[in-house]
Design an enzyme around this catalytic site. Structure first.
Site, short mmCIF file in Angstrom:
data_model
loop_
_atom_site.label_atom_id
_atom_site.label_comp_id
_atom_site.label_asym_id
_atom_site.label_seq_id
_atom_site.Cartn_x
_atom_site.Cartn_y
_atom_site.Cartn_z
CB THR A 14 122.24 -23.81 147.60
OG1 THR A 14 122.95 -22.65 146.86
CG2 THR A 14 121.55 -23.68 148.58
CG ASP B 11 128.90 -20.79 144.11
OD1 ASP B 11 128.67 -20.99 142.91
OD2 ASP B 11 128.16 -20.20 145.21
CB SER B 12 127.74 -24.35 140.16
OG SER B 12 126.70 -23.41 139.50
CG ASP C 160 124.59 -19.95 141.16
OD1 ASP C 160 123.31 -19.39 140.98
OD2 ASP C 160 125.28 -19.12 141.31
CD GLN D 180 119.74 -9.32 123.42
OE1 GLN D 180 119.01 -8.53 124.20
NE2 GLN D 180 120.96 -8.48 122.35
CB CYS D 181 113.91 -14.13 122.79
SG CYS D 181 113.47 -12.40 123.15
N1 ASP Z 1 125.15 -20.67 144.08
C1 ASP Z 1 124.94 -21.51 144.19
C2 ASP Z 1 125.88 -22.07 142.83
O1 ASP Z 1 125.24 -22.42 142.00
C3 ASP Z 1 123.80 -21.19 144.19
C4 ASP Z 1 122.75 -22.96 144.09
O2 ASP Z 1 123.28 -23.72 144.48
O3 ASP Z 1 121.28 -22.43 143.53
O4 ASP Z 1 126.63 -23.09 143.46
#
Ligand code: ASP
Length: 341
Positions: free
Chosen positions: A16, A60-61, A93, A275-276
């Site tokens: 992003t 996008d990650s 992400d 999971q915590c």
């Molecule tokens: N979907 C985006 C990513 O991980 C979200 C972000 O960058 O915050 O590339």
């Protein structure tokens, strides 16, 4: 005495932070990173020398793969001697996965490698990108060298392999439940020197072999044991990260335990991670975890799921004997886990 201006490399991988709204498609698309100083003119006024390196196709990650980690590690390796620190712009992400992987891949790190990103794109009016990027640069150029793979977000610097993305809506997207914050930035930048790793004196070693034959299962009441069994029978599977309840607890059901036991006998390593977010696995504390210990499930202690997966990919990529992987997994290699109980 005035310190010499530090030299930093900003590596742009996508996410992003580097996206703009396209008027044509109405979606977020990567912007031309070469024009970053037009977007953030403040970058020209920082007391450090900055160079930029952008991946050819920013991603996008969510599309990150282990091969991307290798590519990134190789960029750092190639430029390591030319710079005092590295800032990696990455989507949020999977940032915790990438930071964890890089922490294992970059052995003997003596310079900062700090990941950051943003929740709102750079062009958005209320963007968090500018502040995140500028402060990350200041941390990477700090006189107190932070020789770790870290994540900086909002106002906190985390150890990369201790962090987790916990929210997709708040600006402070990351948390480190089991390890203190490395630095906090308010009016002043305060580096918690007591909790940062010691600078390595050895030569940087970049490990480029990863083995992704690892699986992850989160257990839940009513989970189908056949699903676990078939996952454990996946061809070439080396290890399973089992996300258990609380302090490492799981059903005591014979069929469930039997399926895990058979897999361990076939040579599949099973790691118990909670999971915590906070707290640690303590196999044997409750009756619901003693069976796991008895059949040879390994405790992940307070490791995060992200770090456990990355550590297994790294260790199995080293062509080590199963027993050695088992031993090393339980050892703290890069500050990713406290002592296993
Ligand atoms: N979907 C985006 C990513 O991980 C979200 C972000 O960058 O915050 O590339």
């Amino acid at each position: 005495m005035k310190m010499k201006a530090k030299k930093l490399l900003i590596i742009y991988t996508g996410g992003t932070i580097g996206m703009m709204h396209s008027h044509r498609s109405k979606t977020l698309v990567p912007f031309d990173f070469g024009a970053i100083t037009d977007q953030i003119p403040e970058l020209n006024h920082l007391n450090c020398k900055i160079d930029y390196f952008a991946f050819k196709s920013p991603i996008d990650s969510s599309n990150v793969q282990p091969s991307f980690w290798v590519e990134l590690a190789m960029v750092i390796e190639k430029k390591y001697n030319q710079y005092d620190g590295f800032v990696v712009l990455h989507g949020t992400d999977t940032m915790a996965y990438t930071a964890s992987a890089l922490s294992f891949m970059l052995e003997n790190l003596s310079k900062p490698v700090i990941f950051t990103g943003s929740q709102l794109p750079l062009g958005a009016i209320r963007t968090d990108a500018k502040r995140n990027l500028i402060t990350t640069i200041q941390l990477a150029a700090s006189d107190t060298v932070i020789p770790e793979v870290c994540i900086y977000f909002s106002s906190q610097l985390f150890r990369g392999n201790r962090s987790e993305k916990y929210t997709s809506s708040k600006f402070d997207a990351f948390e480190s439940y089991n390890y203190p914050i490395l630095a906090e930035t308010g009016v002043h930048i305060v580096v918690n020197t007591d909790v940062i790793r010691k600078k390595s004196t050895g030569k940087l070693l970049v490990h480029k072999k990863l083995d992704a034959n690892i699986a992850l299962i989160k257990i839940y009441p009513g989970i189908n044991v056949e699903v676990i069994d078939s996952t454990l029978k996946t061809k070439n599977l080396k290890a399973l990260v089992l996300e258990t309840f609380g302090s490492g607890n799981a059903p005591t059901d014979k069929k469930f335990i039997g399926v895990l036991q058979q897999a361990i006998k076939r040579g599949v390593m099973i790691v118990n991670v909670s999971q915590c977010g906070g707290g640690a696995v303590e196999q044997g504390k409750y009756e619901t975890s003693i069976h796991l210990k008895e059949i040879g499930v390994i405790s992940g202690g307070d490791i995060t799921t992200e770090a456990a997966l990355a550590k297994l990919m790294f260790l199995f990529g080293q062509n080590l004997k199963a027993l050695e992987v088992r031993k090393l997994f339980q050892k703290d290699l890069r500050g990713e886990m406290s002592k296993v109980i």
